[in-house]
Design an enzyme around this catalytic site. Structure first.
Site, PDB file in Angstrom:
ATOM      1  N   TRP A  74      -4.084  -0.414   3.268  1.00 58.95           N
ATOM      2  CA  TRP A  74      -4.394  -0.689   4.675  1.00 58.95           C
ATOM      3  C   TRP A  74      -3.694   0.295   5.597  1.00 58.95           C
ATOM      4  CZ3 TRP A  74      -8.647  -3.035   5.360  1.00 58.95           C
ATOM      5  CH2 TRP A  74      -9.063  -4.033   4.468  1.00 58.95           C
ATOM      6  N   ASP A 143       1.119  -3.809  11.804  1.00 56.49           N
ATOM      7  CA  ASP A 143      -0.024  -4.551  11.271  1.00 56.49           C
ATOM      8  C   ASP A 143       0.571  -5.695  10.453  1.00 56.49           C
ATOM      9  OD1 ASP A 143      -2.163  -5.587   9.913  1.00 56.49           O
ATOM     10  OD2 ASP A 143      -2.792  -3.700   8.983  1.00 56.49           O
ATOM     11  N   LYS A 167      -6.219 -14.517   7.460  1.00 59.90           N
ATOM     12  CA  LYS A 167      -5.285 -14.839   6.376  1.00 59.90           C
ATOM     13  C   LYS A 167      -4.383 -16.014   6.755  1.00 59.90           C
ATOM     14  CE  LYS A 167      -5.814 -10.813   3.822  1.00 59.90           C
ATOM     15  NZ  LYS A 167      -6.580  -9.986   4.808  1.00 59.90           N
TER      16      LYS A 167
HETATM   17  C1  PLP Z   1      -2.676  -5.587   6.052  1.00 57.72           C
HETATM   18  C2  PLP Z   1      -4.121  -5.603   6.433  1.00 57.72           C
HETATM   19  N1  PLP Z   1      -4.525  -4.819   7.451  1.00 57.72           N
HETATM   20  C3  PLP Z   1      -5.805  -4.784   7.846  1.00 57.72           C
HETATM   21  C4  PLP Z   1      -6.767  -5.554   7.238  1.00 57.72           C
HETATM   22  C5  PLP Z   1      -8.185  -5.481   7.716  1.00 57.72           C
HETATM   23  O1  PLP Z   1      -8.431  -6.639   8.418  1.00 57.72           O
HETATM   24  P1  PLP Z   1      -9.852  -6.995   9.055  1.00 57.72           P
HETATM   25  O2  PLP Z   1     -10.724  -7.379   7.904  1.00 57.72           O
HETATM   26  O3  PLP Z   1      -9.522  -8.128   9.967  1.00 57.72           O
HETATM   27  O4  PLP Z   1     -10.347  -5.791   9.769  1.00 57.72           O
HETATM   28  C6  PLP Z   1      -6.385  -6.413   6.191  1.00 57.72           C
HETATM   29  C7  PLP Z   1      -7.409  -7.240   5.544  1.00 57.72           C
HETATM   30  O5  PLP Z   1      -7.276  -7.724   4.473  1.00 57.72           O
HETATM   31  C8  PLP Z   1      -5.041  -6.421   5.779  1.00 57.72           C
HETATM   32  O6  PLP Z   1      -4.652  -7.199   4.777  1.00 57.72           O
END
Ligand code: PLP
Length: 244
Positions: A74, A143, A167
């Site tokens: 991510w 994040d 989550k």
């Molecule tokens: C740490 C992290 N950042 C970003 C995301 C992306 O999130 P979204 O699906 O809300 O765009 C996730 C999704 O699993 C994640 O675990």
């Protein structure tokens, strides 16, 4: 029939008093749970954490430099999306990619010519987490999508925190952004939906917010409060982890 209105939450107008109360309660509960100081805005947005990969550099580092820590899949996406924002210079100052993201790298001192340092507090896919907030002379952007509200973080140490709701907060479709007020409104003329200032000035109601997801988030915040708040959830998580 929410509060005897004859309508479900899904049917309520987002401009109605009944929904405004839900929104206000959700905000005050998350403020209480995370001890969010007054000089931070709480925004209920859409587009997932993935849209924040773009909104953050657009709003905070337009024409300037931002530094990133690459700790997993991510974080890597956050970096590549920031690079797509024209005029933003992206520098990766630490990475654990050399050993398949199996550790949290040492973070060197961040030069003050950067607008922010971006970290991922929990690397969902790889399973590593950053509990100690790094020292930095620039605002830290985190994040927290996969560990928000599961362990205590001091919001004051961050300039901006974002998390997709799905989550630990509530249903998909809602994105939580907590941003220090002085970081908002640095760039003129951004598309309205992508501008933190427009979203903040309109109390997250520039357009129709994801009403039902916000309602469920409010219920989850109430439940977390009943569990002893974030500290209570953290204690429970440590107990579960100790079993493994
Ligand atoms: C740490 C992290 N950042 C970003 C995301 C992306 O999130 P979204 O699906 O809300 O765009 C996730 C999704 O699993 C994640 O675990």
């Amino acid at each position: 029939s929410y509060n005897g209105s004859g309508m479900s939450v899904m049917e309520l107008s987002h401009r109605s008093e009944l929904f405004q109360n839900i929104m206000d309660d959700a905000e005050s509960l998350i403020r209480e749970l995370m001890e969010i100081p007054e000089n931070y805005k709480v925004l209920f947005l859409q587009g997932g954490a993935s849209l924040q990969f773009n909104m953050v550099p657009m709003n905070l580092a337009n024409g300037k430099k931002a530094v990133y820590v690459n700790t997993g899949s991510w974080a890597k996406k956050a970096i590549s999306e920031a690079k797509k924002i024209q005029g933003v210079e992206v520098e990766v100052i630490a990475s654990s990619e050399d050993r398949n993201f199996s550790y949290i790298p040492e973070i060197p001192t961040v030069s003050s010519d950067a607008e922010y340092l971006h970290v991922t507090t929990n690397n969902t896919i790889e399973g590593t987490a950053m509990f100690d907030v790094p020292e930095a002379a620039v605002p830290i952007v985190a994040d927290m999508s996969s560990n928000i509200l599961s362990s205590v973080y001091d919001v004051k140490k961050f300039g901006l925190i974002y998390a997709g709701a799905q989550k630990n907060i509530g249903p998909a479709g809602l994105t939580l952004v907590i941003v220090r007020e002085d970081l908002i409104g640095q760039v003129e003329g951004l598309p309205s939906m992508l501008d933190f200032k427009v979203q903040a000035d309109n109390d997250s109601m520039y357009n129709t917010p994801p009403t039902f997801a916000i309602y469920v988030a409010k219920l989850v915040f109430e439940w977390i409060k009943e569990q002893g708040g974030v500290a209570g959830i953290e204690a429970l998580n440590r107990k579960k982890a100790a079993l493994l």
